[in-house]
Design a protein around this motif. Structure first.
Motif, PDB file in Angstrom:
ATOM      1  N   THR A 214       0.701  -1.321   0.136  1.00  0.00           N
ATOM      2  CA  THR A 214      -0.030   0.043   0.120  1.00  0.00           C
ATOM      3  C   THR A 214       0.809   1.020  -0.017  1.00  0.00           C
ATOM      4  OG1 THR A 214      -0.158  -0.018   2.265  1.00  0.00           O
ATOM      5  CG2 THR A 214      -1.810  -1.140   1.468  1.00  0.00           C
ATOM      6  N   GLY A 215       0.464   2.514  -0.534  1.00  0.00           N
ATOM      7  CA  GLY A 215       0.979   3.697  -0.540  1.00  0.00           C
ATOM      8  C   GLY A 215      -0.016   4.771  -0.626  1.00  0.00           C
ATOM      9  N   ARG A 216       0.344   5.919  -0.664  1.00  0.00           N
ATOM     10  CA  ARG A 216      -0.649   6.947  -0.927  1.00  0.00           C
ATOM     11  C   ARG A 216       0.027   8.329  -1.296  1.00  0.00           C
ATOM     12  NH1 ARG A 216      -1.953  11.034   2.845  1.00  0.00           N
ATOM     13  NH2 ARG A 216      -4.023  10.838   2.244  1.00  0.00           N
ATOM     14  N   CYS A 217      -0.561   9.168  -2.039  1.00  0.00           N
ATOM     15  CA  CYS A 217      -0.098  10.507  -2.280  1.00  0.00           C
ATOM     16  C   CYS A 217      -1.249  11.352  -1.597  1.00  0.00           C
ATOM     17  CB  CYS A 217      -0.385  10.803  -3.957  1.00  0.00           C
ATOM     18  SG  CYS A 217       0.605   9.671  -4.938  1.00  0.00           S
ATOM     19  N   TRP A 218      -0.677  12.736  -1.560  1.00  0.00           N
ATOM     20  CA  TRP A 218      -1.504  13.654  -0.635  1.00  0.00           C
ATOM     21  C   TRP A 218      -2.725  14.020  -1.695  1.00  0.00           C
ATOM     22  CZ3 TRP A 218      -1.483  14.719   4.435  1.00  0.00           C
ATOM     23  CH2 TRP A 218      -0.222  14.544   5.063  1.00  0.00           C
ATOM     24  N   MET A 219      -2.516  14.282  -2.749  1.00  0.00           N
ATOM     25  CA  MET A 219      -3.616  14.755  -3.801  1.00  0.00           C
ATOM     26  C   MET A 219      -3.594  14.235  -4.879  1.00  0.00           C
ATOM     27  SD  MET A 219      -4.636  18.460  -2.268  1.00  0.00           S
ATOM     28  CE  MET A 219      -5.677  18.649  -3.640  1.00  0.00           C
ATOM     29  N   GLY A 220      -4.155  13.038  -5.215  1.00  0.00           N
ATOM     30  CA  GLY A 220      -4.185  12.523  -6.512  1.00  0.00           C
ATOM     31  C   GLY A 220      -3.160  11.662  -7.031  1.00  0.00           C
TER      32      GLY A 220
END
Length: 125
Positions: A109-115
């Motif tokens: 899993t991972g993520r970006c702040w905005m998009g």
């Protein structure tokens, strides 16, 4: 210039070399002379092991990314999730490599702040 008979034999040898399988071609150039056998640089040996890799699927929900990788093969595979974020100020994400052992499923899993722009999974041994 070659005499007509030798020219025809040389032409036949070139054509035979192009038409015949490239594994072992020997063509007669002229009476009593032979051309060396040709081999192709991309010739593959049967002793090479096929490459088995885990099958991975990525899912993007908002700014979060989840990759689920299943390895049905007997060899382990190291998988790593890469995320390219949309905004220039949002740092791209590369997870640590995780071992997907034989008959195992791993989740990254991972993520970006905005998009999220792009996601992909790389494999290594």
């Amino acid at each position: 210039m070659l005499p007509p008979r030798r020219l025809a034999a040389a032409t036949l040898a070139v054509v035979a070399g192009l038409v015949s399988p490239a594994s072992a071609v020997t063509a007669t150039v002229a009476a009593g002379e032979t051309a060396p056998a040709r081999t192709t640089p991309q010739a593959r040996t049967d002793r090479e092991r096929p490459v088995y890799r885990a099958e991975c699927r990525t899912r993007v929900e908002g700014s979060s990314v989840t990759a689920s990788c299943h390895n049905p093969f007997p060899d382990s595979d190291m998988v790593q999730l890469h995320i390219e974020c949309n905004r220039w100020w949002d740092p791209d994400v590369d997870t640590a490599p995780v071992e997907a052992g034989p008959a195992r499923t791993v989740e990254l899993t991972g993520r970006c702040w905005m998009g999220v722009g792009k996601t992909w999974v790389t494999h290594s041994r």
